[in-house]
Design a protein around this motif. Sequence first.
Motif, PDB file in Angstrom:
ATOM      1  N   HIS A  35    -145.084  12.438  -2.738  1.00  0.00           N
ATOM      2  CA  HIS A  35    -146.404  12.870  -3.198  1.00  0.00           C
ATOM      3  C   HIS A  35    -146.999  11.872  -4.178  1.00  0.00           C
ATOM      4  CE1 HIS A  35    -144.398  16.642  -1.899  1.00  0.00           C
ATOM      5  NE2 HIS A  35    -145.602  16.895  -1.401  1.00  0.00           N
ATOM      6  N   LYS A  36    -148.291  11.633  -4.043  1.00  0.00           N
ATOM      7  CA  LYS A  36    -148.996  10.692  -4.900  1.00  0.00           C
ATOM      8  C   LYS A  36    -149.818  11.443  -5.948  1.00  0.00           C
ATOM      9  CE  LYS A  36    -151.193   7.203  -3.191  1.00  0.00           C
ATOM     10  NZ  LYS A  36    -150.520   6.083  -3.897  1.00  0.00           N
ATOM     11  N   PRO A  37    -149.700  11.062  -7.217  1.00  0.00           N
ATOM     12  CA  PRO A  37    -150.605  11.628  -8.222  1.00  0.00           C
ATOM     13  C   PRO A  37    -152.049  11.318  -7.846  1.00  0.00           C
ATOM     14  CG  PRO A  37    -148.802  10.418  -9.250  1.00  0.00           C
ATOM     15  CD  PRO A  37    -148.748  10.101  -7.787  1.00  0.00           C
ATOM     16  N   PRO A  38    -153.004  12.121  -8.281  1.00  0.00           N
ATOM     17  CA  PRO A  38    -154.383  11.966  -7.804  1.00  0.00           C
ATOM     18  C   PRO A  38    -155.035  10.657  -8.199  1.00  0.00           C
ATOM     19  CG  PRO A  38    -154.261  13.583  -9.583  1.00  0.00           C
ATOM     20  CD  PRO A  38    -152.854  13.290  -9.170  1.00  0.00           C
ATOM     21  N   GLY A  39    -154.822  10.195  -9.427  1.00  0.00           N
ATOM     22  CA  GLY A  39    -155.470   8.967  -9.845  1.00  0.00           C
ATOM     23  C   GLY A  39    -156.948   8.973  -9.481  1.00  0.00           C
ATOM     24  N   SER A  40    -157.413   7.871  -8.926  1.00  0.00           N
ATOM     25  CA  SER A  40    -158.816   7.775  -8.489  1.00  0.00           C
ATOM     26  C   SER A  40    -158.984   8.069  -7.009  1.00  0.00           C
ATOM     27  CB  SER A  40    -159.350   6.375  -8.799  1.00  0.00           C
ATOM     28  OG  SER A  40    -158.594   5.391  -8.111  1.00  0.00           O
ATOM     29  N   THR A  41    -157.871   8.411  -6.316  1.00  0.00           N
ATOM     30  CA  THR A  41    -157.929   8.691  -4.868  1.00  0.00           C
ATOM     31  C   THR A  41    -157.199   9.999  -4.560  1.00  0.00           C
ATOM     32  OG1 THR A  41    -155.951   7.319  -4.529  1.00  0.00           O
ATOM     33  CG2 THR A  41    -158.116   6.264  -4.211  1.00  0.00           C
ATOM     34  N   PRO A  42    -157.673  11.129  -5.062  1.00  0.00           N
ATOM     35  CA  PRO A  42    -156.951  12.387  -4.848  1.00  0.00           C
ATOM     36  C   PRO A  42    -156.878  12.839  -3.396  1.00  0.00           C
ATOM     37  CG  PRO A  42    -159.072  12.777  -5.920  1.00  0.00           C
ATOM     38  CD  PRO A  42    -158.853  11.303  -5.940  1.00  0.00           C
ATOM     39  N   HIS A  43    -157.722  12.274  -2.525  1.00  0.00           N
ATOM     40  CA  HIS A  43    -157.653  12.632  -1.114  1.00  0.00           C
ATOM     41  C   HIS A  43    -156.445  12.005  -0.424  1.00  0.00           C
ATOM     42  CE1 HIS A  43    -159.794   8.813  -1.376  1.00  0.00           C
ATOM     43  NE2 HIS A  43    -159.465   8.583  -0.118  1.00  0.00           N
ATOM     44  N   ILE A  44    -155.829  10.997  -1.038  1.00  0.00           N
ATOM     45  CA  ILE A  44    -154.597  10.405  -0.499  1.00  0.00           C
ATOM     46  C   ILE A  44    -153.437  11.098  -1.204  1.00  0.00           C
ATOM     47  CG2 ILE A  44    -153.293   8.291  -0.128  1.00  0.00           C
ATOM     48  CD1 ILE A  44    -155.915   6.744  -0.361  1.00  0.00           C
ATOM     49  N   GLU A  45    -152.834  12.081  -0.554  1.00  0.00           N
ATOM     50  CA  GLU A  45    -151.906  12.976  -1.223  1.00  0.00           C
ATOM     51  C   GLU A  45    -150.446  12.571  -1.087  1.00  0.00           C
ATOM     52  OE1 GLU A  45    -152.993  16.679   0.546  1.00  0.00           O
ATOM     53  OE2 GLU A  45    -154.713  16.965  -0.781  1.00  0.00           O
ATOM     54  N   THR A  46    -150.107  11.791  -0.062  1.00  0.00           N
ATOM     55  CA  THR A  46    -148.712  11.391   0.140  1.00  0.00           C
ATOM     56  C   THR A  46    -148.643   9.916   0.493  1.00  0.00           C
ATOM     57  OG1 THR A  46    -148.549  11.734   2.551  1.00  0.00           O
ATOM     58  CG2 THR A  46    -148.307  13.686   1.140  1.00  0.00           C
ATOM     59  N   THR A  47    -147.423   9.419   0.545  1.00  0.00           N
ATOM     60  CA  THR A  47    -147.196   8.021   0.926  1.00  0.00           C
ATOM     61  C   THR A  47    -146.951   7.866   2.419  1.00  0.00           C
ATOM     62  OG1 THR A  47    -144.839   8.282   0.394  1.00  0.00           O
ATOM     63  CG2 THR A  47    -146.278   7.425  -1.348  1.00  0.00           C
ATOM     64  N   LEU A  48    -147.125   8.941   3.187  1.00  0.00           N
ATOM     65  CA  LEU A  48    -146.963   8.855   4.638  1.00  0.00           C
ATOM     66  C   LEU A  48    -148.132   8.090   5.251  1.00  0.00           C
ATOM     67  CD1 LEU A  48    -145.817  12.477   5.584  1.00  0.00           C
ATOM     68  CD2 LEU A  48    -144.399  10.464   5.125  1.00  0.00           C
ATOM     69  N   ALA A  49    -147.826   7.194   6.173  1.00  0.00           N
ATOM     70  CA  ALA A  49    -148.865   6.478   6.909  1.00  0.00           C
ATOM     71  C   ALA A  49    -149.353   7.356   8.055  1.00  0.00           C
ATOM     72  CB  ALA A  49    -148.303   5.164   7.454  1.00  0.00           C
ATOM     73  N   PRO A  50    -150.566   7.111   8.566  1.00  0.00           N
ATOM     74  CA  PRO A  50    -151.052   7.890   9.714  1.00  0.00           C
ATOM     75  C   PRO A  50    -150.050   7.873  10.875  1.00  0.00           C
ATOM     76  CG  PRO A  50    -152.826   6.577   8.805  1.00  0.00           C
ATOM     77  CD  PRO A  50    -151.576   6.136   8.095  1.00  0.00           C
ATOM     78  N   GLY A  51    -149.749   9.033  11.397  1.00  0.00           N
ATOM     79  CA  GLY A  51    -148.813   9.139  12.508  1.00  0.00           C
ATOM     80  C   GLY A  51    -147.373   9.358  12.098  1.00  0.00           C
ATOM     81  N   GLU A  52    -147.051   9.211  10.818  1.00  0.00           N
ATOM     82  CA  GLU A  52    -145.679   9.449  10.380  1.00  0.00           C
ATOM     83  C   GLU A  52    -145.433  10.944  10.210  1.00  0.00           C
ATOM     84  OE1 GLU A  52    -143.855   5.652   8.108  1.00  0.00           O
ATOM     85  OE2 GLU A  52    -145.090   6.969   6.861  1.00  0.00           O
ATOM     86  N   LEU A  53    -144.193  11.363  10.500  1.00  0.00           N
ATOM     87  CA  LEU A  53    -143.823  12.752  10.293  1.00  0.00           C
ATOM     88  C   LEU A  53    -142.428  12.830   9.709  1.00  0.00           C
ATOM     89  CD1 LEU A  53    -142.744  14.564  13.550  1.00  0.00           C
ATOM     90  CD2 LEU A  53    -143.313  12.151  13.583  1.00  0.00           C
ATOM     91  N   ILE A  54    -142.186  13.859   8.928  1.00  0.00           N
ATOM     92  CA  ILE A  54    -140.871  14.102   8.342  1.00  0.00           C
ATOM     93  C   ILE A  54    -139.981  14.722   9.418  1.00  0.00           C
ATOM     94  CG2 ILE A  54    -139.606  15.320   6.537  1.00  0.00           C
ATOM     95  CD1 ILE A  54    -142.271  15.418   4.967  1.00  0.00           C
ATOM     96  N   THR A  55    -138.772  14.168   9.593  1.00  0.00           N
ATOM     97  CA  THR A  55    -137.857  14.691  10.616  1.00  0.00           C
ATOM     98  C   THR A  55    -136.656  15.418  10.021  1.00  0.00           C
ATOM     99  OG1 THR A  55    -136.722  12.558  10.751  1.00  0.00           O
ATOM    100  CG2 THR A  55    -138.530  12.949  12.308  1.00  0.00           C
ATOM    101  N   ALA A  56    -136.239  15.038   8.809  1.00  0.00           N
ATOM    102  CA  ALA A  56    -135.067  15.681   8.210  1.00  0.00           C
ATOM    103  C   ALA A  56    -135.084  15.516   6.702  1.00  0.00           C
ATOM    104  CB  ALA A  56    -133.775  15.095   8.783  1.00  0.00           C
ATOM    105  N   LEU A  57    -134.363  16.400   6.035  1.00  0.00           N
ATOM    106  CA  LEU A  57    -134.213  16.376   4.589  1.00  0.00           C
ATOM    107  C   LEU A  57    -132.723  16.355   4.281  1.00  0.00           C
ATOM    108  CD1 LEU A  57    -136.496  18.589   5.601  1.00  0.00           C
ATOM    109  CD2 LEU A  57    -136.853  18.879   3.175  1.00  0.00           C
ATOM    110  N   SER A  58    -132.284  15.436   3.423  1.00  0.00           N
ATOM    111  CA  SER A  58    -130.872  15.323   3.071  1.00  0.00           C
ATOM    112  C   SER A  58    -130.691  15.529   1.575  1.00  0.00           C
ATOM    113  CB  SER A  58    -130.327  13.944   3.472  1.00  0.00           C
ATOM    114  OG  SER A  58    -130.383  13.774   4.877  1.00  0.00           O
ATOM    115  N   ILE A  59    -129.737  16.372   1.222  1.00  0.00           N
ATOM    116  CA  ILE A  59    -129.454  16.670  -0.174  1.00  0.00           C
ATOM    117  C   ILE A  59    -128.000  16.305  -0.442  1.00  0.00           C
ATOM    118  CG2 ILE A  59    -129.337  18.463  -1.937  1.00  0.00           C
ATOM    119  CD1 ILE A  59    -131.375  19.119   1.163  1.00  0.00           C
TER     120      ILE A  59
END
Length: 340
Positions: free
Chosen positions: A204-228
């Motif tokens: 997740h990206k802090p809002p700064g001056s671009t609050p519409h950009i909420e994550t560091t995911l590029a267009p077309g990227e998707l989360i597939t798994a979470l590891s703890i």
Amino acid sequence: MRPFLYDRAASTESAPRAFDGLKEASLIQGRAPAEYLAGGTTLLDLMKLDVMQPARVVDITPLEPQHGSIAISDAGLRLGALVKMSTAADHPAVIKTYPVLAQSLTLAASAQLRNMATLGGNLLQRTRCNYFRDTSWSACNKRNPGSGCAALDGLNRQHAILGASQDCIATYPGDFAQALMALDATLDIAGPSGSRTIPIATLHKPPGSTPHIETTLAPGELITALSIPAGPWTRRSLYLKIRDRQSYEFALASAAIALHLDGDTVKDVRIALGGVASVPWRARDAEASLIGKPLNEATATAAARMAFVGSAPRTHNAYKVTLGQKTVVRALLQAATLEG
């Protein structure tokens, strides 16, 4: 709801291809003109409100056989991104070994939504800010980049006091992400450029001056798994959520705690905050202040105060400083009573 194209992904590799023909297309509200659909509990809601207007929706629910399982080993816990929230929350091994995860999921949303929503989708839910969700308010930089932020001088009781900016003070609404932050989870990402793994703290990206950009995911990227990863702090962990009512309500303040004690001395502690920040928030200075000290009300209170250094309350949300501090103290002292 506006007209849109609908695709069903046949595989993880083919899903991002739906974005290929849109690479040169104009952004819609500052976002790529296509969105992935999993449980649909947030996307469809926002499309009906005309807050989100994707030209294409790519349904990834057919990928559940590849990304819908839970695996636990000596190395840690692995959750497929398409695992339902209720499935993870009710898993005996998650409840026993990673209670902060189970609690954060159980305390989120209603039972019906938890049966539909996926873990990956939960991480990507958008803010509940009323000015964002009500299109009659034109001034919302998150929905309409460059338009301003109506919440700055409006009703901002629910809004962020940590990590906000003059362009957006919306609060991140989730619970599960804070638990993952406390446990140093990593995310597997698939997309047009291949696969990669990132720490949850960088999603997740802090809002700064671009609050519409909420994550560091590029267009077309998707989360597939979470590891703890496994660790001595996972069992002695909890999620404390303070809200206006006990059912189906978002946090005013919350704390995800994972604790490793040697007697009553803190060997390691993780503190993540929710309900008070623009993104899932790790209170690392507060953690550092506790290492090597006994955990008692005095040390917990000092750490809680440190967690809110730099907070920037506004007219209606100043109460969150005191509430957030008391939440951290209570969560730390409760965690200390748990079996490690």
